[in-house]
Scaffold this motif. Sequence first.
Motif, PDB file in Angstrom:
ATOM      1  N   LEU A 295      63.271  46.575 -16.480  1.00  0.00           N
ATOM      2  CA  LEU A 295      62.065  47.256 -16.956  1.00  0.00           C
ATOM      3  C   LEU A 295      62.850  48.658 -17.749  1.00  0.00           C
TER       4      LEU A 295
ATOM      5  N   MET B  22      57.809  49.503 -25.043  1.00  0.00           N
ATOM      6  CA  MET B  22      58.251  50.555 -25.870  1.00  0.00           C
ATOM      7  C   MET B  22      58.476  50.636 -27.516  1.00  0.00           C
TER       8      MET B  22
ATOM      9  N   ILE C  79      65.916  66.855 -17.440  1.00  0.00           N
ATOM     10  CA  ILE C  79      64.874  67.351 -18.395  1.00  0.00           C
ATOM     11  C   ILE C  79      64.511  68.821 -17.803  1.00  0.00           C
TER      12      ILE C  79
ATOM     13  N   THR D 145      59.450  64.780 -24.832  1.00  0.00           N
ATOM     14  CA  THR D 145      60.055  64.693 -23.758  1.00  0.00           C
ATOM     15  C   THR D 145      60.603  63.426 -23.349  1.00  0.00           C
TER      16      THR D 145
ATOM     17  N   ALA E 169      63.115  49.529 -21.824  1.00  0.00           N
ATOM     18  CA  ALA E 169      62.421  50.578 -22.403  1.00  0.00           C
ATOM     19  C   ALA E 169      63.307  51.257 -22.990  1.00  0.00           C
TER      20      ALA E 169
ATOM     21  N   ARG F 171      61.483  60.855 -25.241  1.00  0.00           N
ATOM     22  CA  ARG F 171      62.781  60.691 -25.881  1.00  0.00           C
ATOM     23  C   ARG F 171      63.956  61.351 -25.171  1.00  0.00           C
ATOM     24  N   LEU F 172      63.726  62.684 -24.613  1.00  0.00           N
ATOM     25  CA  LEU F 172      64.903  63.329 -23.968  1.00  0.00           C
ATOM     26  C   LEU F 172      65.088  62.495 -22.502  1.00  0.00           C
ATOM     27  N   TYR F 173      63.915  62.026 -21.986  1.00  0.00           N
ATOM     28  CA  TYR F 173      63.943  61.331 -20.758  1.00  0.00           C
ATOM     29  C   TYR F 173      65.035  60.156 -20.833  1.00  0.00           C
ATOM     30  N   PHE F 174      64.698  59.370 -22.111  1.00  0.00           N
ATOM     31  CA  PHE F 174      65.289  58.079 -22.217  1.00  0.00           C
ATOM     32  C   PHE F 174      66.982  58.426 -22.703  1.00  0.00           C
ATOM     33  N   ASN F 175      67.238  59.770 -23.131  1.00  0.00           N
ATOM     34  CA  ASN F 175      68.639  60.162 -23.479  1.00  0.00           C
ATOM     35  C   ASN F 175      69.120  60.252 -22.277  1.00  0.00           C
ATOM     36  N   TYR F 176      68.551  60.513 -21.400  1.00  0.00           N
ATOM     37  CA  TYR F 176      69.392  61.140 -19.817  1.00  0.00           C
ATOM     38  C   TYR F 176      69.525  59.605 -19.000  1.00  0.00           C
ATOM     39  N   VAL F 177      68.703  58.905 -19.241  1.00  0.00           N
ATOM     40  CA  VAL F 177      68.692  57.607 -18.265  1.00  0.00           C
ATOM     41  C   VAL F 177      70.004  56.919 -18.155  1.00  0.00           C
ATOM     42  N   PRO F 178      70.728  56.691 -19.213  1.00  0.00           N
ATOM     43  CA  PRO F 178      72.350  56.166 -19.310  1.00  0.00           C
ATOM     44  C   PRO F 178      72.977  56.728 -18.361  1.00  0.00           C
ATOM     45  N   ALA F 179      73.356  58.162 -18.172  1.00  0.00           N
ATOM     46  CA  ALA F 179      73.915  59.116 -17.432  1.00  0.00           C
ATOM     47  C   ALA F 179      73.491  58.699 -15.902  1.00  0.00           C
ATOM     48  N   GLY F 180      72.341  58.738 -15.717  1.00  0.00           N
ATOM     49  CA  GLY F 180      71.780  58.459 -14.127  1.00  0.00           C
ATOM     50  C   GLY F 180      72.045  57.090 -13.735  1.00  0.00           C
ATOM     51  N   ILE F 181      71.859  56.196 -14.733  1.00  0.00           N
ATOM     52  CA  ILE F 181      72.217  54.587 -14.161  1.00  0.00           C
ATOM     53  C   ILE F 181      73.747  54.570 -14.045  1.00  0.00           C
TER      54      ILE F 181
ATOM     55  N   GLY G 114      60.002  45.839 -20.690  1.00  0.00           N
ATOM     56  CA  GLY G 114      60.431  47.290 -21.186  1.00  0.00           C
ATOM     57  C   GLY G 114      60.336  47.385 -22.661  1.00  0.00           C
TER      58      GLY G 114
END
Lengths: 231, 103
Positions: free
Chosen positions: A84, B26, A221, B34, A88, B36-46, B22
């Motif tokens: 998911l 989207m 963030i 915000t 997204a 957009r910023l969140y999804f920008n940081y998702v790859p680093a976290g994953i 997903g």
Amino acid sequence: MNMTIRTIRTGISEALPLAIAIAAYGLSYGVLGIQAGFGLVGTVLMSLLVFSGSVQMVTVAMITGGAGILSILVTATLLNLRNLLYGAALAEGIAPAKRWRWLLSFGVSDEPFVLGISRFKKYGPDPIYFATVAGTFYIAWVSSSLIGAIIGNQIIDPQKWGLDLAFPITFVALLVPNLTEKPIITTALTGAVITVILTVLFPGTPLNILVAGVLAPLVGIYLKEKNKNVD
Amino acid sequence: MWTNWILIGLLAITTYISRIIGIEVMKGRKTSSTLRLYFNYVPAGILSALVVSQLFISKDSQIQISFPIVIGGLVTALTIKISKSFLPSVIVGIVSGLLIRNL
């Protein structure tokens, strides 16, 4: 046209190291699928229709362990929850494919997400690249499942060839160049810490990566916004 | 045997649904800065979660850390920082992991 060919070529060359590792994993799945009693057709059909290493491996392991359909489906759903988040995050990069997104979405999983999202971040939306990468992995996965199912136990040891190292090491090579600013570094560190804690507390839970993936960016963030206010 | 076919069908459907949701939610949506910023940081976290989760191997029902992966990962990180080239760094990392394993 030239552009398309160049994109496809780039996609294949970037996917190849992972495709080899996926094929090694596919070989083991093929062998285990036969041992779990899915037969040649069932073992390969699952790769053709499901195309998910983690879901298929867990399924054959659970069947071998005598689990029922319901518990397998629940585990698979938990494993799939992170798709998911992947979907997204990938939506904007895949959207130009219009209706073809229904086909492309079949490729949403760990490795295509990782390669796709790094490409989109650098060059913007690029469905052709995503299709190439996912297609390369699909061919590697299905054909190696077939070979594994045919050769049965005559299998090479992936550990001996270091193929089990290919996933984490490729991911490190993709992650490190992105660690340029504090919020991203903090996000990566938070993701790592969350995963360590969850792995120690609940070993083997399929939700670890999803939880880290959802929560870690929030810390990034927060840092970014805090720095903005200071400026 | 027929339960196997049903299981394969159900797994195919649920997995596909998890993949398309997903994207459908989207796509074409004007995202706030915000988000957009969140999804920008998702790859680093994953990515870091995926790497770290593979550092652990379960052996005799105990969790252990795989040193070949730790060392291989560190060497890769260092190599790509210096050389900035992808494939050589991956190869150097895998080779050093193999060396650690076989030494």
